[in-house]
Design a protein around this motif. Sequence first.
Motif: not given
Lengths: 377, 323
Positions: A162-163, B295-298, B307-310
């Motif tokens: 799931y990274n 896990v939910i967030g990913s 999401g994640t700032p590049a």
Amino acid sequence: MSKVEVKESARGLAFPYRIKFEDRVENPPRWLSPLLSIVAVVIALLLGALVIKIAGGQPWAVYNHIAKYSFGSLGVISDTMVKATPLILVGLACSIAFRMKLWNIGAEGQFFLGAFGASMVVLLPVLPEDAPKWLFISTMAVFGMLFGALWGFIPGLLKARYNVNEIISTLMMNYIAIEWNNYFIYAVWTDKGFQMSRMFQRNAWLPRLSDFAKRWKVFSGLTTHMGLLFAIGAAIILWFILAKTQWGYEIRLIGDNPRAAEYAGVKIGRNIVLVMMVSGALAGLAGMSEISGVVHRLQGAISPGYGYTGIIIAWLAKLNPLAVILASILFGALILAGREVQPSGIPTLIQGVIMVSLIASDFFLRKRVRVIRRVEE
Amino acid sequence: MDWLIILASGVATGTVLLYATVGEIFSERSGVLNLGVEGMMLLGAMSAYKATAATNDPWIGLLVAMLAAGLVSQVHAFIAITLQADQVISGLALNFLATGISLVFGEGLTSLRDVVPQLPKLTLPLLDRIPVLGRIFFTNQSIMVYIGYLFVPLAWYYINRTRPGMHLRAVGEYPAAADTLGIRVYFLRYMYVFVGGLLAGLAGATISLSISPGWFGSLTTSGQGWIAIGLVIFAQWNPVQAAFGAFTFGALRRLVLDIQGPSTILGLANPFFYNTYYGFFLKMLPYAFTVIFLVIGSREANRKRIGTPAALGLPYIRGQRGL
């Protein structure tokens, strides 16, 4: 007019050299990295002295105490090696994971689960009480490694599938492991209501140097135990794997350039899980060695943060398994003799300062310093 | 067991996570991952308590805490931004450093309990009359909780709707482009790491001066800084979602502590009341939930591709290709 004159005189007085940092094109010389590490540790100790002074302590007394009570006599050297033993194993656990840029900071939890697994062999019991010593020790080692590996497997699988960020998940697993152990110490294996298990019978103890005192007088009273051999053996095996085998090459390739590894057909997900398990197994073995070689029972306070110190050791050793041994002895001394130092946070503080100055010193591995003479214009 | 009281104290507990999480969001939005939150919070909690004990004024304590954590965050900023070192390992180092400083200077503070003044608690008139919600959110809460309510929308507005907020995001997404537009990448990154430090210090001070007053060594924060870093991912770098996550988490933490009290829950026998040892499993829950949240967030991040700032975690080196 006058303005120009001021400028010129300023230029005339200016320092005729300037310092420039350039990217290294070639690899840094081999001697540079160990030299920088030593300089970084020395600077860190000086900075640590400054902070101790500010906090109202006496830095030289503290350092003198640490040196004397860790290397001052054969007896304390032996105690230092006892502290170094789990540190080598957790340092190796961190090294192999970090080599792949897999940030396993869960060695602490894997250590606790390893201790739990090893204790299980005696307390559940897995083996009858009068089983031979060699069987006990090998079974405990296997169980310790299995449970440590399990604790590494969970975040490894979550990362591969799931990274999920392994930094947070491994750290959360540390807190879970401590509560898990607490449940068994308080509720299941409690010894007459105390928060610890019963003492293991002697055939579940790792042999110590003092056990051979009858044949060799020198060894009497020395507490160094066989776990040290496990640790050094593990370091040599790990060095061989990383430096000489294809699997080690794959690990290093994933760490240095994951994209190239993927194009080369290296299975990254499988390696993540596998390396996390090996890492966990090493930390678990540290827990087993501490339980079976030093504490001889399962209890709460079995680690003064070994798993976290392992991170610093791995970094100080530049992820080289053989250098981990040396770095662990240094930190073993700090932890051993640091126990009596007041205020009690000083060993943690010194560890922190060492790590900060180590990372700062890496700058000079990546850049070269050039002193350039200003060209007169 | 009064559910409203649990939820109300959950809001108070969550406020700590809220400040730390939003602080980390600022830092990560500018492209700098700072894993030192736990240590900075600890330093904040210690210095707040120590300064309050010395001056008898908790507001001075709060200020000192923010400054102390802000200053120590600059160690990470220097190593990660100027020396371009790996941000993960540098953040871990900051953690060790700040924890060590807190333990050394916090020696002897534990005995000062009940002497050190706390931040005031208030009940907001009128708002506390709202049925249910009034008792959860506006009755006898620490002033830090109310500041938190105001702070979240402001932080969201700042990041998403103002020019400096846009610069912040640009620096975290595409620093090379920001640089060519004349935005000072290095300066802004230093500044937002500092902001993250200020807020982590504030979170620590909120613990030691208000939510669970006192100094208990490294148990004072007990991993909440790490949970905050986890919440940043869950919240997808958005302060409003962070507030939602923080309050949910705070309520969970309280529930875990309080569920052992009653002998029956919803008419059923309460196993945690009859066997207190099961409490150890309850204590695992906040940490296990963090993993589940991750896990939910990913999965969400994968699905939405946002999401994640590049440029998160990458040093910016002027004149080099790439991000």
